[in-house]
Design a protein around this motif. Structure first.
Motif, mmCIF file in Angstrom:
data_model
loop_
_atom_site.group_PDB
_atom_site.id
_atom_site.type_symbol
_atom_site.label_atom_id
_atom_site.label_comp_id
_atom_site.label_asym_id
_atom_site.label_seq_id
_atom_site.Cartn_x
_atom_site.Cartn_y
_atom_site.Cartn_z
ATOM 1 N N SER A 30 45.492 37.369 30.545
ATOM 2 C CA SER A 30 46.296 37.037 31.669
ATOM 3 C C SER A 30 46.669 38.487 32.432
ATOM 4 C CB SER A 30 47.808 36.615 30.999
ATOM 5 O OG SER A 30 48.259 37.411 30.007
ATOM 6 N N TRP A 31 46.710 39.491 31.615
ATOM 7 C CA TRP A 31 47.193 40.926 32.489
ATOM 8 C C TRP A 31 45.896 41.840 32.845
ATOM 9 C CZ3 TRP A 31 44.316 44.686 29.725
ATOM 10 C CH2 TRP A 31 43.761 44.486 28.536
ATOM 11 N N HIS A 32 44.657 41.114 32.826
ATOM 12 C CA HIS A 32 43.519 41.491 33.898
ATOM 13 C C HIS A 32 43.908 41.229 35.213
ATOM 14 C CE1 HIS A 32 40.577 41.634 30.236
ATOM 15 N NE2 HIS A 32 40.809 42.766 30.573
ATOM 16 N N ARG A 33 43.526 42.275 36.155
ATOM 17 C CA ARG A 33 43.546 42.134 37.583
ATOM 18 C C ARG A 33 42.333 41.893 38.061
ATOM 19 N NH1 ARG A 33 47.170 42.969 41.567
ATOM 20 N NH2 ARG A 33 48.644 43.422 40.042
ATOM 21 N N LEU A 52 46.863 39.434 39.541
ATOM 22 C CA LEU A 52 46.586 39.199 38.147
ATOM 23 C C LEU A 52 45.984 37.844 37.530
ATOM 24 C CD1 LEU A 52 50.097 41.053 36.571
ATOM 25 C CD2 LEU A 52 47.921 42.136 36.660
ATOM 26 N N TRP A 53 45.274 37.803 36.478
ATOM 27 C CA TRP A 53 44.781 36.493 36.187
ATOM 28 C C TRP A 53 45.827 35.503 35.788
ATOM 29 C CZ3 TRP A 53 40.499 34.630 36.851
ATOM 30 C CH2 TRP A 53 39.876 33.556 36.252
ATOM 31 N N SER A 54 46.968 36.004 35.309
ATOM 32 C CA SER A 54 48.179 35.234 35.275
ATOM 33 C C SER A 54 48.467 34.419 36.353
ATOM 34 C CB SER A 54 49.368 35.935 34.609
ATOM 35 O OG SER A 54 49.711 36.758 35.563
ATOM 36 N N GLY A 55 48.178 34.868 37.561
ATOM 37 C CA GLY A 55 48.784 34.602 39.079
ATOM 38 C C GLY A 55 49.795 35.536 39.564
ATOM 39 N N GLY A 56 50.249 36.463 38.922
ATOM 40 C CA GLY A 56 51.447 37.149 39.324
ATOM 41 C C GLY A 56 50.772 38.369 40.188
ATOM 42 N N SER A 57 51.667 39.176 40.601
ATOM 43 C CA SER A 57 51.805 40.566 41.284
ATOM 44 C C SER A 57 50.382 40.745 42.259
ATOM 45 C CB SER A 57 51.629 41.536 40.244
ATOM 46 O OG SER A 57 51.694 42.924 40.832
ATOM 47 N N PRO A 58 50.487 39.651 43.322
ATOM 48 C CA PRO A 58 49.148 39.914 44.421
ATOM 49 C C PRO A 58 49.592 41.312 45.252
ATOM 50 C CG PRO A 58 51.048 38.298 45.248
ATOM 51 C CD PRO A 58 51.336 38.674 43.562
ATOM 52 N N ASP A 59 48.552 41.849 45.623
ATOM 53 C CA ASP A 59 48.661 42.721 46.672
ATOM 54 C C ASP A 59 47.486 42.845 47.552
ATOM 55 O OD1 ASP A 59 46.914 45.798 45.361
ATOM 56 O OD2 ASP A 59 46.895 43.893 44.343
#
Length: 119
Positions: A30-33, A52-59
């Protein structure tokens, strides 16, 4: 072993949309980008977007902000890149990759998918 496979590229007109998909196998936590990169002929590979694999923090890189959207599809086990308002300068081979741990290095590169935008 991690393997990433890109798909969804094609030939489109300026202003059109494409949706790229990066299918993943192997261990991704989940914490892999996971990110998208592109390389045009005669130019260096450049970063496009990541999540992030979790779906969070897009850039995103500045040139695609407001036009491209990166997302995680839990059902299909993919990371997608929705590309709207495409421009000729978006023409490139698009690759996906995963960071090694939490460090700065990217790896597990896919084979790439060609995006061509005509004017």
């Amino acid at each position: 072993q991690v393997q990433l496979v890109e798909s969804g590229g094609g030939l489109v007109q300026a202003g059109d949309s494409l949706r790229l998909s990066c299918a993943a196998s192997g261990v991704i936590l989940s914490w892999h980008r996971v990110g998208w990169f592109r390389q045009a002929p005669g130019r260096e590979r450049e970063f496009v977007a990541s999540i992030l694999w979790s779906g969070g923090s897009p850039d995103y890189t500045d040139s695609v902000k407001g036009r491209f959207t990166i997302s995680r599809d839990n059902v299909k086990n993919t990371v997608n890149l929705q590309m709207n308002s495409l421009k000729p300068e978006d023409t490139a081979v698009y690759y996906c990759a995963r960071k090694y741990g939490t460090g700065p290095t990217w790896g597990y590169w896919g084979q790439g998918t060609q995006v061509t935008v005509s004017s």
